[in-house]
Scaffold this active site. Structure first.
Site, PDB file in Angstrom:
ATOM      1  N   GLY A 210      21.340  22.075  15.163  1.00 28.41           N
ATOM      2  CA  GLY A 210      21.768  20.781  14.617  1.00 28.41           C
ATOM      3  C   GLY A 210      22.861  20.955  13.593  1.00 28.41           C
ATOM      4  O   GLY A 210      23.430  22.035  13.455  1.00 28.41           O
ATOM      5  N   ASN A 211      23.176  19.873  12.898  1.00 32.11           N
ATOM      6  CA  ASN A 211      24.152  19.958  11.811  1.00 32.11           C
ATOM      7  C   ASN A 211      23.719  19.033  10.683  1.00 32.11           C
ATOM      8  O   ASN A 211      22.723  18.332  10.798  1.00 32.11           O
ATOM      9  CB  ASN A 211      25.566  19.641  12.325  1.00 32.11           C
ATOM     10  CG  ASN A 211      25.676  18.239  12.874  1.00 32.11           C
ATOM     11  OD1 ASN A 211      25.535  17.268  12.146  1.00 32.11           O
ATOM     12  ND2 ASN A 211      25.920  18.133  14.174  1.00 32.11           N
ATOM     13  N   ARG A 212      24.476  19.041   9.601  1.00 30.55           N
ATOM     14  CA  ARG A 212      24.034  18.365   8.380  1.00 30.55           C
ATOM     15  C   ARG A 212      24.362  16.868   8.332  1.00 30.55           C
ATOM     16  O   ARG A 212      24.108  16.218   7.337  1.00 30.55           O
ATOM     17  CB  ARG A 212      24.670  19.029   7.160  1.00 30.55           C
ATOM     18  CG  ARG A 212      24.185  20.429   6.918  1.00 30.55           C
ATOM     19  CD  ARG A 212      24.838  20.990   5.658  1.00 30.55           C
ATOM     20  NE  ARG A 212      24.644  22.422   5.591  1.00 30.55           N
ATOM     21  CZ  ARG A 212      23.535  23.000   5.148  1.00 30.55           C
ATOM     22  NH1 ARG A 212      22.531  22.247   4.735  1.00 30.55           N
ATOM     23  NH2 ARG A 212      23.426  24.310   5.128  1.00 30.55           N
ATOM     24  N   SER A 213      24.942  16.325   9.374  1.00 31.57           N
ATOM     25  CA  SER A 213      25.308  14.903   9.331  1.00 31.57           C
ATOM     26  C   SER A 213      24.060  14.025   9.194  1.00 31.57           C
ATOM     27  O   SER A 213      23.067  14.227   9.886  1.00 31.57           O
ATOM     28  CB  SER A 213      26.056  14.530  10.615  1.00 31.57           C
ATOM     29  OG  SER A 213      26.192  13.134  10.680  1.00 31.57           O
ATOM     30  N   ALA A 274      28.655  13.408  14.363  1.00 37.88           N
ATOM     31  CA  ALA A 274      28.986  14.838  14.353  1.00 37.88           C
ATOM     32  C   ALA A 274      28.326  15.426  15.602  1.00 37.88           C
ATOM     33  O   ALA A 274      27.128  15.717  15.613  1.00 37.88           O
ATOM     34  CB  ALA A 274      28.444  15.480  13.090  1.00 37.88           C
TER      35      ALA A 274
END
Ligand code: CTP
Length: 398
Positions: A210-213, A274
């Site tokens: 995943g990512n931090r968005s 994102a």
């Protein structure tokens, strides 16, 4: 009736289709009238099984149209109403009525009125959960949002016959607010697709890449677009709330987001999500075990959602986002390469901009190389400025 309400003198056609929630349309009529609107009602035959036309006639002070022929004083009530309307709101909207509007069938007075108007349209669906979730209904809803129709709700709650779940018609107060926004805002009748949040790409049933968005920027844009009366589809992986008059499609992976985006044909697309560029090429069915040692995760590219939208024949006004860490030169180059009308770039390495914070500092990049740095502001303010920009640009091309 008041002459100083938010809808003073505005002409609203209230369409009622056949469902138990028809009783709420009488309350809605009263709310519209108390804001100063002039209201004319049109009902399907099935609606009259649930609510007497005499009720809406008495409230609005005008005969209710229930049939295409034999209407007192008019040989063509649907075109009269359609031309008179400044906004049409169908509440409750059954799946039959929604589907008829989506394909352009106009054999009853209500759907004929909807087809005979150029005014913006809102529908407030009301039906059982199974019917709401049926692919046929969802296809029709996707068509309507692409056509610029505002979808209000439905909400989750008590349904007819003691059932419970998504499908309950939004409360009349929520419908009223959507109508006010459509008439007051600069984006009534404009369909806007917004992607939001960071995608999650499964490794196994438990883990993901995943990512931090957080989705805060995309959700702020959705909220502001709805406030301005746009027909908003929000395709999001975030679990932040969204307003009642936003059609929300919950997704997790880039592929799910791509599929949801593919079903909408909007006037404007704002790609704030994102999206992971790569995903594991194998999604293991069973949880990987520590005992098996470190897994080798091979990655493959995800679909470039923005590119699929940029390549459409009917291409919407397209806004891209770019999360960068450092120089904005890459963003300027990206604005050119991605085929967007405008790119919103932000430096996510700064503590007061980017992921999971309430403020953002963005630079607007145009494909011709112009840039416009905006000062640090709340994400809601940045959202409003982005929509101001879009309204200006649409005004230029309309
Ligand atoms: N985007 C998308 N689908 C993808 C990747 C990105 O729709 N698979 C969209 C994002 O929502 C954003 C824009 O493309 O609006 C730019 O995203 P970004 O990740 O910065 O672009 P990339 O092409 O991945 O650029 P790079 O990796 O070179 O920074």
């Amino acid at each position: 009736m008041t002459s100083d309400g938010r809808l003073a003198g505005r002409r609203v056609v209230l369409g009622v289709s056949g469902g138990v929630a028809a009783y709420k349309s009488a309350v809605l009529a009263r709310l519209l009238l108390s804001e100063g609107a002039e209201v004319r009602a049109v009902m399907t035959r099935a609606a009259t099984d649930f609510l007497g036309p005499a009720t809406l006639a008495a409230l609005t002070g005008h005969p209710v149209v229930t049939s295409l022929v034999g209407h007192e004083g008019s040989v063509s009530p649907h075109t009269d109403l359609g031309r008179w309307a400044e906004v049409v709101v169908v509440a409750p909207a059954t799946t039959a009525t929604i589907s008829r509007i989506a394909v352009g069938l106009s054999e009853d007075a209500l759907s004929a009125t909807v087809l005979a108007t150029r005014a913006p349209l809102a529908v407030a669906p009301a039906m059982h959960t199974e019917m709401w979730e049926h692919p046929a209904t969802q296809r029709a809803i996707a068509t309507l949002t692409g056509d610029g129709v505002t979808i209000i709700g439905p909400e989750s709650g008590a349904l007819a016959g003691g059932d419970e779940g998504p499908g309950r018609m939004s409360e009349p107060e929520t419908v009223l607010e959507a109508v006010v926004a459509m008439l007051a805002g600069g984006l009534g009748g404009t369909s806007i697709l917004i992607t939001a949040g960071g995608t999650r790409e499964a490794i196994d049933p438990v883990r993901y890449i995943g990512n931090r968005s957080s989705g805060k920027m995309g959700h702020a844009i959705a909220e502001e677009a709805a406030r301005r009366g746009a027909a908003v589809t929000l395709v999001t992986s975030s679990h932040l709330p969204s307003p009642g008059a936003v059609r929300r499609v919950q997704v997790e992976s880039a592929q799910e987001m791509a599929d949801a985006v593919a079903s909408v044909d909007p006037d404007v697309a704002i790609m704030a999500a994102a999206v992971a560029d790569f995903r594991p090429s194998t999604n293991h069915d069973a949880k990987l075990s520590r005992a098996d040692g470190p897994p080798e995760i091979v990655l493959e590219p995800t679909p470039d959602i923005l590119k699929t939208v940029a390549d459409r024949v009917r291409r919407p006004f397209l806004v891209g986002f770019a999360a960068e860490t450092g120089s904005l030169e890459r963003a300027v180059e990206k604005a050119r390469r991605k085929g967007v009308d405008v790119l919103v770039a932000n430096d996510v390495s700064q503590p007061d901009a980017g992921f999971a914070v309430d403020t953002n500092r963005v630079t607007i990049c145009w494909p011709d190389g112009r840039t416009e740095p905006w000062e640090l502001a709340q994400k809601s303010v940045v959202a409003a400025r982005i929509l101001d920009l879009i309204e200006r640009e649409l005004g230029r091309t309309r």
